[in-house]
Design an enzyme around this catalytic site. Structure first.
Site, PDB file in Angstrom:
ATOM      1  N   ASP A 483      68.308  -4.354 -20.033  1.00  0.00           N
ATOM      2  CA  ASP A 483      68.630  -4.943 -18.743  1.00  0.00           C
ATOM      3  C   ASP A 483      67.359  -5.362 -18.028  1.00  0.00           C
ATOM      4  O   ASP A 483      67.232  -6.447 -17.499  1.00  0.00           O
ATOM      5  CB  ASP A 483      69.403  -3.924 -17.888  1.00  0.00           C
ATOM      6  N   ASP A 833      69.832  -0.038 -15.879  1.00  0.00           N
ATOM      7  CA  ASP A 833      69.375   0.721 -14.654  1.00  0.00           C
ATOM      8  C   ASP A 833      69.973   2.134 -14.602  1.00  0.00           C
ATOM      9  O   ASP A 833      71.144   2.113 -14.409  1.00  0.00           O
ATOM     10  CB  ASP A 833      69.793   0.070 -13.369  1.00  0.00           C
ATOM     11  N   ASP A 837      81.330  22.031 -53.907  1.00  0.00           N
ATOM     12  CA  ASP A 837      81.378  21.986 -55.373  1.00  0.00           C
ATOM     13  C   ASP A 837      82.828  21.978 -55.853  1.00  0.00           C
ATOM     14  O   ASP A 837      83.727  22.418 -55.154  1.00  0.00           O
ATOM     15  CB  ASP A 837      80.656  23.206 -55.975  1.00  0.00           C
TER      16      ASP A 837
END
Length: 1121
Positions: A483, A833, A837
């Site tokens: 921003d 802002d 197994d």
């Protein structure tokens, strides 16, 4: 059985919204219900449990399809990839107590949902409750609609006219019954409910089945240990859920009962508790701090609100009243993105009110209860949206693989035991036992601990995650939108004739520019400090004036006004102060703000500040300098933030509140430019360089001027010095073509020191080569972005692929942009802002299972996740799928290595000279015993066998001992091999706890292998074997470890090999953006420099998409100037 949408049977709930759902109508049928009840009884509740897990099956079996109008049961289905079903019963609400005759239907209700939902003559309302929201059936539109909200179709004038005097008592009562109480009620869930819900989890039901089977097979200790572990897990989960429930309840309960004042039509003001409020009520806001119990539209006066509870921003926000515009547009459409400037949101705090000439500050209730902004936040906590469908799908596939292995094992077990002549009951128990082995008890703990430890590591770094599911996706991020990347400011207003720098030894001389800096802002004094937008704060501080803290002061022309006065350090001014009579707050759509101010004892004046190009358009042409554009380009090209200032005198006598924004912001005199420097934070460039090295693309999405944004992007390293910037401009056009789009190359002009647009003929061959190799970046404004999204939809993906700078972007543009990037298969982050197994076919003994599952597997699963993340990013991502080829190959190969070793041990042990199928003690007899006669030998054997006859439970054999020891230590090998370090995690040796655990477990396993203690072996169902065979097993394990490590490093982790295989098999990424990238690399005509395209198609409506998913209160003005 699936849903086949038919007429009137199917509809969509919340169409176009984030919580959109499909809804289907059903009617309960008595005979089906009776059969189901019989099924519940005959299945001992198993069928009911199945329907609890699959509510759609419950509805399909118990009900028949019908129209939604006739339905008494509705089936809901989410429209996302998960397609989650839920069942809801239809309920009826009676309003007959408040409507006795036709005259009781007030005029204000005729076009509202409250009138359209009442069925006549029964005077009942049909409703459903979905995720705390009540929906009522609109008998005219034939659909369910939300109650508890004021409809969007009202115009600005209609809201003032219909609700300006308040609702009558009867209207309020009808609405309250239909909408329900205005509360965000989160009851504390009883412990027994949490306990039952947790116990009915499919995993624990499976555990219960397994435990019952283990008790039947006399695995007493193992079954008891699993019960204890499961109960502990259940109680810890219930405790945590209960604690969260109490915390959330306490968070919201205090806001549910607030005393408020409402205006009743023909009855005057009335005090009542806030839970009685309904949409349409007229709320009176008194002076002083007030906590808002609902969402409301401000219709008179002005408010300053602290919205930090919803946005996290502590900056006070100014709210102005809804204009009384006389038009046919719905109020939200008329106000466009600025409608939030007129809305007070639930949970926020009004810290200051200013009444206008109408006397009091009024607001019409817009939304109540869980429909409010705060209610939406709470609902997002109560009903989190599921994420990462691919991971969910892969987990299901993995589970299916386990089930398939279990099925194969079960079939093999049945065949072996039947051929050996075992009893039927024993065969069934052994076959089912294989299924219980397939899903290990420690699996949930192993899956959960990784997320828990990751959250803890993030928390230590000050990073908090409200949605832990997102953590799994963070490693996939390949694009980051920023921003803003700048911080510190200094001020320098520029009036074209003079340049004045701050700080300076002398103050700015008195005049319109000084007055504009002093009053054109939305600052207030709160808790003894000047609060507001940081830009406004810096600008005002430069004047050395102060804000008079005695708010609520009456000034001629305004009931309440904010007054600014010269401070102690200010130069002498010819006035006592200036009163700010009225303000039009900053609008991201209009890109400006304005105020009406008046010198004490003087005439009113208007001041405006905003985007320079916008401000200049509103000024008289003769007041704007001829070199305006070149000067603006000069400063923006150097990365400065530039703001235009203007003013005009107003006629005395007209009330400020009566003036429209259009009247105030027209015929202005241009004053000059306010210039501010945006200095990069020290850490910005290194962070962006690290992202670039890791091939994570950086994009700037800001409200700044486009030239400023481009310069900052270059300074920050987002755009390399050798790369070209192409400006994309789109405009709407009159005539036959709705819109046009043009590509222009921005080139540095050395002599002018600012950017100019060049003709393509001036482009050098080197530049063309750079464009051909993809070394270019698109830059566009929010206005151009929206036009492209509407008229040039087919070009949008191509532009986004190399789009690096998006300037003058409003909050809705930002949300839309992120969604478009995601459609290209980017994993987007925004900064603004934040093997088991294989189950063995030979069953082990009781303590063998206990040791292997709890002491080995569970402890490894818990401690393995202690390994931290690698401190540096790498230029590739971890596998995005649970069953991606490298991961799958790694698991399959290790299973094969383990299986091969165990089969090898199983076969070879039978070939040993001391091996005996019937005598499990022959291997450890003294050598001399073999030299005795056979009768003596048989006698000795009989004695030993007799001594162990009572303790031999059928599990003791050389095969069992060999396979169990090999498989147990192999668990440690697999754990070590799978604990990969670089490039995504720190080396395994940094996880000290895990290493100590492995060493301890290995020591215990080796002790069991070589101890030869009769009592211990008896308990563990082990038998004695010769030392040479034990050493042979160690060699087998060492070979397996070496092979596993070698394959893991040489094949699985060999990135070059995988890239070679991809190339050999011509594998191409399925990501949309990569395929598009490959296609554009072959297109010599892209990008089309200095060309203009015209749209020849109908515009795509994108207003609905422009909103994206954003907090309804967030609208930052700081970076939009």
């Amino acid at each position: 059985m699936g849903e086949n949408p038919a007429k009137n049977h199917y509809a969509q709930l919340n169409k176009g919204e984030e919580n959109e759902m499909d809804i289907f109508g059903y009617k309960t049928q008595g005979c089906r219900k009776a059969l189901c009840i019989a099924g519940y009884i005959l299945s001992c509740g198993a069928l009911r449990l199945l329907f609890y897990w699959k509510p759609e099956w419950d509805v399909w079996v118990n009900c028949i399809r019908c129209s939604l109008e006739e339905a008494d049961i509705v089936l809901l289905r989410t429209t996302d990839d998960f397609r989650i079903y839920s069942r809801k019963a239809v309920t009826w609400i009676s309003v007959s107590a408040f409507i006795k005759s036709r005259s009781d239907y007030p005029a204000t209700e005729e076009d509202s949902i409250f009138s359209k939902a009442i069925m006549k003559p029964s005077l009942q309302v049909k409703t459903i409750q979905v995720q705390k929201i009540r929906y009522v059936w609109n008998i005219y539109a034939k659909q369910f609609q939300k109650a508890g909200v004021l409809e969007d179709h009202y115009t600005c004038s209609a809201i003032h006219d219909k609700f300006g005097s308040g609702l009558t008592c009867n209207e309020q009562n009808v609405r309250r019954v239909i909408c329900g109480p205005n509360t965000i009620d989160v009851p504390v869930i009883p412990i027994w409910k949490l306990l039952i819900k947790e116990v009915l989890n499919p995993f624990y039901v499976f555990q219960l089945f397994s435990v019952c089977l283990w008790f039947a097979e006399e695995y007493m200790e193992y079954a008891t240990a699993i019960i204890v572990m499961s109960l502990l897990s259940i109680f810890l989960t219930v405790y945590d859920l209960r604690k969260q429930s109490i915390k959330l309840h306490r968070l919201v309960e205090s806001h549910n009962n607030i005393m408020v004042t409402v205006c009743r039509n023909k009855e005057g003001f009335q005090e009542l508790e806030s839970h009685h409020l309904v949409p349409g009520d007229m709320l009176i806001l008194k002076e002083g701090k007030t906590l808002l119990p609902c969402d409301a539209i401000l219709v008179s006066g002005q408010c300053t609100v602290n919205e930090s509870m919803l946005t996290g921003e502590s900056i006070p926000v100014t709210k102005t009243h809804l204009p009384q515009a006389d038009n046919f547009k719905p109020w939200k459409v008329y106000c466009a993105e600025d409608y939030r400037k007129h809305v007070l949101f639930c949970g926020t705090e009004v810290i200051q009110t200013k009444a206008d000439d109408r006397g009091v500050v009024k607001a019409v209730v817009l939304r109540t209860g869980f429909n409010t902004a705060k209610g939406d936040l709470v609902r997002s906590i109560l009903y989190p949206k599921p994420m990462n469908f691919k991971l969910y799908r892969d987990a299901l596939r993995f589970l299916m693989c386990l089930i398939a292995f279990a099925a194969i094992g079960m079939i093999y077990t049945v065949c072996v035991f039947v051929l050996n002549g075992e009893e039927t009951g024993e065969v069934v128990k052994k076959a089912l036992d294989v299924i219980t082995i397939a899903v290990p008890p420690a699996l949930p703990a192993a899956l959960t601990t990784g997320i828990i430890y990751t959250q803890q590591r993030l928390k230590k770094k000050g990073i908090f995650c409200i949605s832990p599911q997102r953590i799994n996706m963070c490693g996939q991020l390949n694009l980051f939108c920023f921003d803003k990347v700048m911080a510190v400011w200094w001020l320098c207003p520029h009036c074209f004739q003079d340049i004045h720098s701050f700080p300076a030894d002398h103050s700015l001389p008195w005049g319109p520019v000084f007055k504009a800096l002093a009053v054109c802002h939305s600052l207030i004094v709160w808790e003894g400090k000047i609060q507001g937008d940081p830009l406004d704060v810096k600008m005002f501080e430069a004047t050395n004036w102060v804000i008079d803290d005695s708010s609520g002061r009456r000034v001629e022309g305004s009931a309440h006004a904010t007054v600014v006065r010269p401070g102690l350090k200010a130069t002498t001014a010819p006035v006592e102060g200036i009163a700010i009579l009225h303000q039009f707050p900053f609008s991201s759509a209009l890109q400006r703000m304005s105020v009406i101010a008046q010198e004490i004892g003087g005439d009113p004046q208007a001041f405006i500040k905003g985007a320079p190009e916008i401000v200049a358009m509103l000024c008289r042409a003769e007041t704007v300098p001829s070199n305006f554009e070149s000067k603006l380009l000069l400063y923006t090209a150097q990365g400065f933030r530039v703001i235009g200032l203007a003013w005009k005198s107003l006629q005395a006598g007209k009330l400020p509140a009566a003036l429209t924004r259009e009247e105030v912001e027209s015929d202005l005199t241009f004053l000059g430019l306010l210039i501010m420097e945006n200095r990069l934070k020290r850490e910005t460039k290194p962070v962006l360089e690290e992202l670039s090295a890791a091939r994570i693309r950086s994009v700037m999405v800001t409200g700044d001027n486009i030239q400023t944004a481009i310069t900052v992007a270059k300074n920050a390293g987002m755009i390399a010095p050798t790369h070209r910037v192409i400006l994309v401009e789109a405009n709407k056009m009159p005539g036959s073509f709705p819109a046009s789009i043009t590509w222009k190359s921005l080139e540095e002009n050395k002599t002018e020191a600012y950017r100019s647009l060049e003709d393509d003929s001036q482009t050098e061959p080197g530049i063309k080569m750079a464009l051909g190799s993809g070394q270019y970046h698109f830059a566009m404004s929010g206005k151009s972005y929206q036009i492209v999204a509407q008229h040039f939809r087919h070009l949008l993906p191509k532009l986004l692929l190399n789009g690096t700078v998006f300037a003058r972007m409003s909050p809705s543009h930002k949300s839309s942009l992120i969604e478009e990037f995601q459609k290209l298969d980017y994993f987007v982050g925004m900064c603004g802002d934040g093997a088991n197994d294989c189950g063995q076919l030979n069953s082990f003994g009781n303590y063998q299972f206990l040791f292997q599952d709890l002491a080995i597997t569970t402890v490894i699963g818990v401690t393995m996740s202690f390994t931290g993340a690698y401190p540096k990013l790498v230029p590739y991502r971890p596998p995005s799928q649970l069953i991606s080829p490298p991961l799958l190959l790694s698991v399959v190969l290790n299973i094969l290595f383990s299986l091969s070793m165990q089969i090898f041990g199983f076969v070879v042990v039978q070939e040993q000279p001391w091996y005996s199928k019937t005598d499990v003690h022959s291997a450890c007899l003294p050598v001399s015993s073999y030299e005795k006669n056979s009768s003596s030998s048989l006698a000795l054997h009989g004695v030993r066998d007799g001594a162990h006859e009572q303790t031999d439970n059928g599990f003791k054999s050389y095969e069992n001992t060999t396979v169990w020891l090999l498989s147990t230590i192999n668990c440690l090998i697999v754990a070590l091999v799978f604990s990969k370090g670089k490039p995504f995690r720190q080396p395994v040796y940094t996880n000290y706890v895990f290493i100590l655990v492995l060493i301890g477990q290995l020591g215990i396993c080796l002790f069991l292998m070589f101890a030869d203690i009769d009592d211990l072996y008896s308990k563990m169902d082990l038998v004695c074997t010769p030392t040479t065979w034990r050493i042979s097993m160690v060699v087998m394990l060492a070979v397996t470890l070496a092979v596993s490590f070698l394959v893991e490093e040489a094949v699985i982790e060999n990135r070059a090999l995988w890239l070679l295989l991809k190339k050999a098999f011509r594998y191409h990424s399925k990501s949309h953006y990569k395929r598009l990238q490959h296609m554009l690399e072959q297109d010599s005509a892209w990008p089309p420099l200095n060309e203009t395209y015209f749209s020849d198609s109908v515009a795509v409506t994108v207003e609905g998409n422009m909103g994206g998913h954003s907090n309804p209160t967030f609208d930052s003005s700081e970076d939009s100037l």
